[in-house]
Design a protein around this motif. Structure first.
Motif, PDB file in Angstrom:
ATOM      1  N   SER A 258       0.932  -1.229   0.053  1.00 39.91           N
ATOM      2  CA  SER A 258      -0.026  -0.051   0.045  1.00 39.91           C
ATOM      3  C   SER A 258       0.848   1.098  -0.105  1.00 39.91           C
ATOM      4  CB  SER A 258      -0.905  -0.031   1.267  1.00 39.91           C
ATOM      5  OG  SER A 258      -2.031   0.803   1.124  1.00 39.91           O
ATOM      6  N   MET A 259       0.918   2.201   1.099  1.00 37.96           N
ATOM      7  CA  MET A 259       1.498   3.399   1.171  1.00 37.96           C
ATOM      8  C   MET A 259       3.027   2.918   0.927  1.00 37.96           C
ATOM      9  SD  MET A 259       1.948   6.182   4.189  1.00 37.96           S
ATOM     10  CE  MET A 259       2.650   5.007   5.357  1.00 37.96           C
ATOM     11  N   GLY A 260       3.441   1.920   1.754  1.00 36.11           N
ATOM     12  CA  GLY A 260       4.931   1.358   1.680  1.00 36.11           C
ATOM     13  C   GLY A 260       5.311   1.183   0.270  1.00 36.11           C
ATOM     14  N   GLY A 261       4.462   0.991  -0.927  1.00 37.11           N
ATOM     15  CA  GLY A 261       4.856   0.782  -1.921  1.00 37.11           C
ATOM     16  C   GLY A 261       5.707   1.838  -2.606  1.00 37.11           C
ATOM     17  N   ARG A 262       5.138   3.260  -2.100  1.00 28.89           N
ATOM     18  CA  ARG A 262       6.114   4.418  -2.564  1.00 28.89           C
ATOM     19  C   ARG A 262       7.473   4.338  -2.193  1.00 28.89           C
ATOM     20  NH1 ARG A 262       3.380   9.438  -3.786  1.00 28.89           N
ATOM     21  NH2 ARG A 262       1.012   9.210  -3.662  1.00 28.89           N
ATOM     22  N   PHE A 263       7.599   3.648  -0.870  1.00 30.67           N
ATOM     23  CA  PHE A 263       9.002   3.667  -0.482  1.00 30.67           C
ATOM     24  C   PHE A 263       9.715   2.549  -1.322  1.00 30.67           C
ATOM     25  CE2 PHE A 263       6.502   5.965   2.604  1.00 30.67           C
ATOM     26  CZ  PHE A 263       7.493   7.096   3.212  1.00 30.67           C
ATOM     27  N   ALA A 264       9.037   1.463  -1.264  1.00 32.42           N
ATOM     28  CA  ALA A 264       9.759   0.558  -2.203  1.00 32.42           C
ATOM     29  C   ALA A 264      10.113   0.784  -3.535  1.00 32.42           C
ATOM     30  CB  ALA A 264       8.943  -0.861  -2.148  1.00 32.42           C
ATOM     31  N   LEU A 265       9.280   1.847  -4.239  1.00 29.58           N
ATOM     32  CA  LEU A 265       9.709   2.048  -5.497  1.00 29.58           C
ATOM     33  C   LEU A 265      10.933   3.329  -5.164  1.00 29.58           C
ATOM     34  CD1 LEU A 265       5.972   2.827  -6.973  1.00 29.58           C
ATOM     35  CD2 LEU A 265       7.716   1.223  -7.887  1.00 29.58           C
ATOM     36  N   ALA A 266      10.759   3.967  -4.260  1.00 23.61           N
ATOM     37  CA  ALA A 266      11.940   5.052  -4.030  1.00 23.61           C
ATOM     38  C   ALA A 266      13.175   4.171  -3.817  1.00 23.61           C
ATOM     39  CB  ALA A 266      11.483   6.020  -3.081  1.00 23.61           C
ATOM     40  N   THR A 267      13.093   3.163  -3.078  1.00 22.13           N
ATOM     41  CA  THR A 267      14.391   2.596  -2.905  1.00 22.13           C
ATOM     42  C   THR A 267      15.142   1.924  -4.196  1.00 22.13           C
ATOM     43  OG1 THR A 267      13.707   1.968  -0.628  1.00 22.13           O
ATOM     44  CG2 THR A 267      15.466   0.658  -1.563  1.00 22.13           C
ATOM     45  N   ALA A 268      14.135   1.055  -4.867  1.00 20.99           N
ATOM     46  CA  ALA A 268      14.873   0.616  -6.086  1.00 20.99           C
ATOM     47  C   ALA A 268      15.205   1.520  -6.910  1.00 20.99           C
ATOM     48  CB  ALA A 268      13.467  -0.235  -6.783  1.00 20.99           C
ATOM     49  N   GLU A 269      14.481   2.767  -7.126  1.00 23.03           N
ATOM     50  CA  GLU A 269      15.064   3.819  -8.022  1.00 23.03           C
ATOM     51  C   GLU A 269      16.114   4.539  -7.617  1.00 23.03           C
ATOM     52  OE1 GLU A 269      12.309   7.278  -9.718  1.00 23.03           O
ATOM     53  OE2 GLU A 269      12.922   7.977  -8.027  1.00 23.03           O
ATOM     54  N   ALA A 270      16.623   4.521  -6.496  1.00 17.12           N
ATOM     55  CA  ALA A 270      17.693   5.083  -5.764  1.00 17.12           C
ATOM     56  C   ALA A 270      18.960   4.003  -5.952  1.00 17.12           C
ATOM     57  CB  ALA A 270      17.458   5.530  -4.456  1.00 17.12           C
ATOM     58  N   PHE A 271      18.619   2.745  -5.855  1.00 16.41           N
ATOM     59  CA  PHE A 271      19.714   1.700  -5.790  1.00 16.41           C
ATOM     60  C   PHE A 271      19.344   0.670  -6.670  1.00 16.41           C
ATOM     61  CE2 PHE A 271      19.036   3.693  -1.493  1.00 16.41           C
ATOM     62  CZ  PHE A 271      20.336   4.124  -1.320  1.00 16.41           C
ATOM     63  N   PRO A 272      19.120   0.955  -8.048  1.00 18.92           N
ATOM     64  CA  PRO A 272      18.753   0.058  -9.020  1.00 18.92           C
ATOM     65  C   PRO A 272      19.839  -1.139  -9.138  1.00 18.92           C
ATOM     66  CG  PRO A 272      19.567   1.787 -10.114  1.00 18.92           C
ATOM     67  CD  PRO A 272      19.281   2.267  -8.624  1.00 18.92           C
ATOM     68  N   GLN A 273      21.161  -0.829  -9.050  1.00 20.42           N
ATOM     69  CA  GLN A 273      22.506  -1.867  -9.083  1.00 20.42           C
ATOM     70  C   GLN A 273      22.296  -2.906  -7.722  1.00 20.42           C
ATOM     71  OE1 GLN A 273      25.515   0.700  -9.755  1.00 20.42           O
ATOM     72  NE2 GLN A 273      25.483   0.459 -11.762  1.00 20.42           N
ATOM     73  N   GLN A 274      21.856  -2.268  -6.727  1.00 21.05           N
ATOM     74  CA  GLN A 274      22.080  -2.974  -5.448  1.00 21.05           C
ATOM     75  C   GLN A 274      20.636  -4.002  -5.412  1.00 21.05           C
ATOM     76  OE1 GLN A 274      23.787   0.734  -3.568  1.00 21.05           O
ATOM     77  NE2 GLN A 274      24.079  -0.897  -2.187  1.00 21.05           N
TER      78      GLN A 274
END
Length: 252
Positions: free
Chosen positions: A87-103
């Motif tokens: 839910s709202m945590g999806g925003r944070f998961a997306l932001a994490t993947a966007e910021a650290f795509p190589q990791q």
């Protein structure tokens, strides 16, 4: 830093972000099933659980959130990881993947917010006037309820969404948490073309889970991102919004 709780042990670190009105405990049923496979680190987001207001009154920017996650990764000596958001945590998961795509090795999204943006969210958060009106309605819940009934009668919202809103806003503390979260997190939005390009160009396994009966964040809300991805997995379960984590735990 955000409070973080290690809920399971395993070879793959898994960063977990809960939904609105929840805290890290929302992931406990799933963490039990992941024991031995994933080391789940579940965060308490601002205004939730053990984490109250942020250190400043500024809006949470992507850069600031990236700094928070970078500090966490450094503290725990984590180089590569999976990420999950409900839910709202999806925003944070997306932001994490966007910021650290190589990791990021795996992006797991459960009825994620942040892909399709509700017009009500835009109205309530994107202007000073909208935020003042949003605060006013939350301070006058009988009026909020009357408007909800009007919107329901003319088809602008459905009954499931209205019930979800009223249960989420049942107490003064819940209303404060929802208002502060919506306003403070409003800068966590995404250019889906750029985000999908990042995911397509890195070996990130993208997995979506949705509830067949979910009217709050229905499966159709995933499509603006999923249609841009070269590969993804979608699982639709016979459940509504609130029990999705529990249902996913049974099959994960």
């Amino acid at each position: 830093m955000l409070p973080v709780f290690k809920l399971s042990n395993g070879p793959v670190p898994l960063l977990a972000f809960h939904g609105i009105g929840q805290d890290h405990r929302a992931f406990e049923p799933l963490a039990q099933q992941l024991e031995g496979r994933y080391a789940m680190y579940a965060f308490d987001l601002f205004f939730h659980g053990s984490q109250s207001a942020p250190a400043s009154d500024d809006v949470l920017t992507k850069q600031r959130f990236q700094e928070i996650i970078q500090a966490f990764l450094h503290q725990h000596s984590i180089e590569r990881f999976a990420v999950i958001g409900f839910s709202m945590g999806g925003r944070f998961a997306l932001a994490t993947a966007e910021a650290f795509p190589q990791q990021t090795t795996e992006l797991i999204l459960l009825a994620p917010d942040g892909i399709t943006i509700s017009p009500w969210y835009r109205i309530a958060t994107q202007s000073g006037l909208g935020r003042r009106l949003f605060r006013y309605f939350l301070q006058h819940m009988p009026l909020f309820h009357r408007f909800g009934q009007v919107f329901l009668s003319v088809g602008l919202i459905n009954r499931s969404v209205l019930r979800f809103a009223e249960s989420t806003l049942a107490t003064v503390e819940q209303r404060k948490s929802v208002y502060n979260s919506w306003v403070y997190f409003r800068k966590l939005h995404f250019n889906l073309s750029e985000l999908s390009e990042l995911l397509n160009n890195h070996p990130v396994r993208v997995r979506f889970f949705a509830g067949y009966f979910d009217q709050v964040l229905p499966v159709s809300y995933i499509k603006p991102l999923s249609r841009r991805l070269h590969a993804y997995e979608l699982t639709v379960l016979k459940t509504g919004h609130n029990r999705l984590i529990e249902k996913v735990a049974k099959i994960f």
